[in-house]
Design a protein around this motif. Structure first.
Motif, PDB file in Angstrom:
ATOM      1  N   GLU A  74       0.853  -1.184   0.000  1.00  0.00           N
ATOM      2  CA  GLU A  74       0.000   0.000   0.000  1.00  0.00           C
ATOM      3  C   GLU A  74       0.886   1.229   0.000  1.00  0.00           C
ATOM      4  O   GLU A  74       1.868   1.304   0.747  1.00  0.00           O
ATOM      5  N   CYS A  75       0.573   2.189  -0.850  1.00  0.00           N
ATOM      6  CA  CYS A  75       1.400   3.388  -0.970  1.00  0.00           C
ATOM      7  C   CYS A  75       0.504   4.595  -1.214  1.00  0.00           C
ATOM      8  O   CYS A  75      -0.075   4.726  -2.300  1.00  0.00           O
TER       9      CYS A  75
ATOM     10  N   LYS B 200      -2.950   3.767  -2.375  1.00  0.00           N
ATOM     11  CA  LYS B 200      -3.014   2.963  -3.588  1.00  0.00           C
ATOM     12  C   LYS B 200      -2.355   1.615  -3.337  1.00  0.00           C
ATOM     13  O   LYS B 200      -1.491   1.483  -2.470  1.00  0.00           O
TER      14      LYS B 200
ATOM     15  N   LEU C 143       0.091  -1.074  -4.951  1.00  0.00           N
ATOM     16  CA  LEU C 143       1.119  -1.168  -5.986  1.00  0.00           C
ATOM     17  C   LEU C 143       1.681  -2.578  -6.049  1.00  0.00           C
ATOM     18  O   LEU C 143       1.848  -3.249  -5.027  1.00  0.00           O
TER      19      LEU C 143
ATOM     20  N   VAL D  11       6.528  -0.699 -11.979  1.00  0.00           N
ATOM     21  CA  VAL D  11       5.543  -0.407 -10.942  1.00  0.00           C
ATOM     22  C   VAL D  11       4.159  -0.330 -11.575  1.00  0.00           C
ATOM     23  O   VAL D  11       3.936   0.449 -12.507  1.00  0.00           O
TER      24      VAL D  11
ATOM     25  N   GLU E 234      -0.099  -0.013 -10.721  1.00  0.00           N
ATOM     26  CA  GLU E 234      -1.090   0.427  -9.741  1.00  0.00           C
ATOM     27  C   GLU E 234      -2.418  -0.271 -10.018  1.00  0.00           C
ATOM     28  O   GLU E 234      -2.853  -0.375 -11.165  1.00  0.00           O
TER      29      GLU E 234
ATOM     30  N   ASP F 171      -6.271  -0.628 -10.323  1.00  0.00           N
ATOM     31  CA  ASP F 171      -7.489   0.161 -10.523  1.00  0.00           C
ATOM     32  C   ASP F 171      -8.624  -0.596  -9.853  1.00  0.00           C
ATOM     33  O   ASP F 171      -9.211  -1.519 -10.425  1.00  0.00           O
TER      34      ASP F 171
ATOM     35  N   TRP G 154      -4.618  -3.604 -13.778  1.00  0.00           N
ATOM     36  CA  TRP G 154      -3.338  -2.989 -13.444  1.00  0.00           C
ATOM     37  C   TRP G 154      -2.974  -1.956 -14.505  1.00  0.00           C
ATOM     38  O   TRP G 154      -3.189  -2.178 -15.691  1.00  0.00           O
TER      39      TRP G 154
ATOM     40  N   ALA H 177       2.295   2.874 -13.200  1.00  0.00           N
ATOM     41  CA  ALA H 177       2.413   4.044 -12.326  1.00  0.00           C
ATOM     42  C   ALA H 177       3.637   4.845 -12.718  1.00  0.00           C
ATOM     43  O   ALA H 177       4.722   4.285 -12.902  1.00  0.00           O
TER      44      ALA H 177
ATOM     45  N   LEU I 298       5.117   7.934  -7.311  1.00  0.00           N
ATOM     46  CA  LEU I 298       4.662   7.338  -6.050  1.00  0.00           C
ATOM     47  C   LEU I 298       3.907   8.342  -5.201  1.00  0.00           C
ATOM     48  O   LEU I 298       3.762   8.163  -3.987  1.00  0.00           O
TER      49      LEU I 298
ATOM     50  N   SER J 169       5.702   2.113   2.740  1.00  0.00           N
ATOM     51  CA  SER J 169       5.850   3.406   2.096  1.00  0.00           C
ATOM     52  C   SER J 169       5.571   4.506   3.113  1.00  0.00           C
ATOM     53  O   SER J 169       4.767   4.324   4.039  1.00  0.00           O
TER      54      SER J 169
ATOM     55  N   ASP K 224       9.234   9.791  -4.654  1.00  0.00           N
ATOM     56  CA  ASP K 224       9.070   8.940  -5.841  1.00  0.00           C
ATOM     57  C   ASP K 224      10.281   8.041  -6.077  1.00  0.00           C
ATOM     58  O   ASP K 224      10.694   7.815  -7.216  1.00  0.00           O
TER      59      ASP K 224
END
Length: 358
Positions: free
Chosen positions: A218-219, A222, A224, A254, A256, A258, A266, A269, A272, A286, A298
């Motif tokens: 989790e970042c 989001k 990732l 990387v 992310e 959706d 996916w 990204a 970050l 993160s 980032d």
């Protein structure tokens, strides 16, 4: 005309002292600053420092601070071996196979005596004669362990058959478990909490969501999925991949999730969100870069944690900082390229986050 008389450092304005504190790279430097004089110590209490840069656990059970390069020895049970971590808690496996979580600063401990037993029971349902061995443990908790009166701990145990077993615990009891790769369940490789849901990642990049009352990371709100590309200087011995000392990380990908699409998709990204991502095989986390001393926005921070434990005496051998915006890699610690051989051991290299206050 009488020359201007310099004022003592103890008269440094609190606002300026705050700027100095924000620029300090390590927790040890903050402690040294507070020891200079009583006014600095008093004013520093009103100027909370940013979170210290995380430490790296070394295979012999010590901790390496970055960027100072200092090695710390902290009290841990002699029969315990660190296999993973989450924040400032160590996931320990004791010589009798019992698992526990320990905060080595507050001395708080969460016993997980049933974890190994449940894992073996799940394994036994599939294998009668030949049993795999646990290779790595990946943890997730919904709130911070320190602030939860009734903590929930989720553990994915990855074994030598590259299959994951998920165990959900209210310490000391394991309340739910299943093993990926059987029946209709996919192989599990990661786990993370987001907005009250537990997400698990399969080896085919499929997301499964489990609703709760209250490397995959989790970042900044989001989810990732980060793929690490290593120059393939490797061979296979007895079915196991053995990395040459020349193996080197060359890039990261990387993606992310959706979560508004069904099924979840996916997408690539490009940043970050101003966060710094500390990526590891045994622990990932993160943080907003502005809140973590010495970190850059980032950027992905990584260490050498992909060989088996017996050959991982130097986590800095392939460690660096990957800037997701310009795809460049810089050394994690330019001044230290080798961890002394005396620090060899069986602990897994992982990120460890010391508390912000001493």
């Amino acid at each position: 005309m009488e020359g201007a008389r310099s004022r003592p450092w103890s008269d440094l304005q609190p606002e300026l002292l705050g700027l100095v504190i924000k620029g300090l790279p390590s927790l040890a430097d903050c402690v040294r600053l507070r020891a200079v004089c009583h006014p600095w110590r008093s004013n520093s209490i009103l100027q909370p420092p940013p979170l210290p840069f995380p430490w790296i656990t070394l295979p012999d059970g010590t901790f390496l601070s970055i960027p100072a390069g200092e090695i710390h020895c902290l009290p841990v049970p002699a029969d315990a071996c660190c296999q993973s971590s989450i924040d400032n808690w160590l996931f320990l496996v004791h010589s009798d196979g019992v698992c526990s979580l320990m905060n080595i600063f507050s001395k708080a401990t969460l016993e997980l005596p049933e974890l190994a037993k449940v894992w073996k029971r799940e394994i036994g349902r599939q294998f009668l004669n030949r049993f795999p061995e646990p290779v790595s443990y990946r943890l997730a908790v919904p709130p911070a362990l320190d602030s939860s009166p009734n903590p929930l701990v989720v553990t994915v145990i990855i074994d030598s058959f590259n299959c994951g077993t998920l165990c959900i615990s209210h310490p000391p009891t394991v309340t739910y478990s299943f093993r990926g790769g059987k029946e209709s369940l996919p192989h599990l490789s990661g786990v993370a909490f987001l907005d009250g849901k537990l997400y698990t990642l399969s080896d085919c990049w499929k997301l499964l969501a489990l609703e709760f009352c209250k490397g995959f990371v989790e970042c900044g709100g989001k989810l990732l999925m980060v793929e690490r590309f290593i120059d393939p200087v490797a061979s296979r011995t007895n079915g196991r991949e053995v990395f040459d000392e020349r193996a080197k990380t060359v890039a990261f990908g990387v993606l992310e999730a959706d979560l508004h699409s069904k099924p979840a998709r996916w997408r690539v990204a490009s940043d970050l969100g101003g966060h710094a991502l500390f990526l590891g095989k045994h622990s990932s986390k993160s943080l907003p870069a502005q809140e973590c001393s010495g970190s850059q926005e980032d950027c992905i921070y990584f260490m050498c944690d992909y060989p088996p434990p017996e050959s991982s005496a130097n986590p800095l051998r392939d460690a660096g900082i990957y800037n997701i915006r310009n795809s460049t890699i810089t050394p994690l610690h330019p001044r230290t390229t080798v961890v002394p051989p005396c620090h060899a051991g069986q602990w897994r290299p992982t990120w460890f986050f010391p508390p912000g206050a001493v």
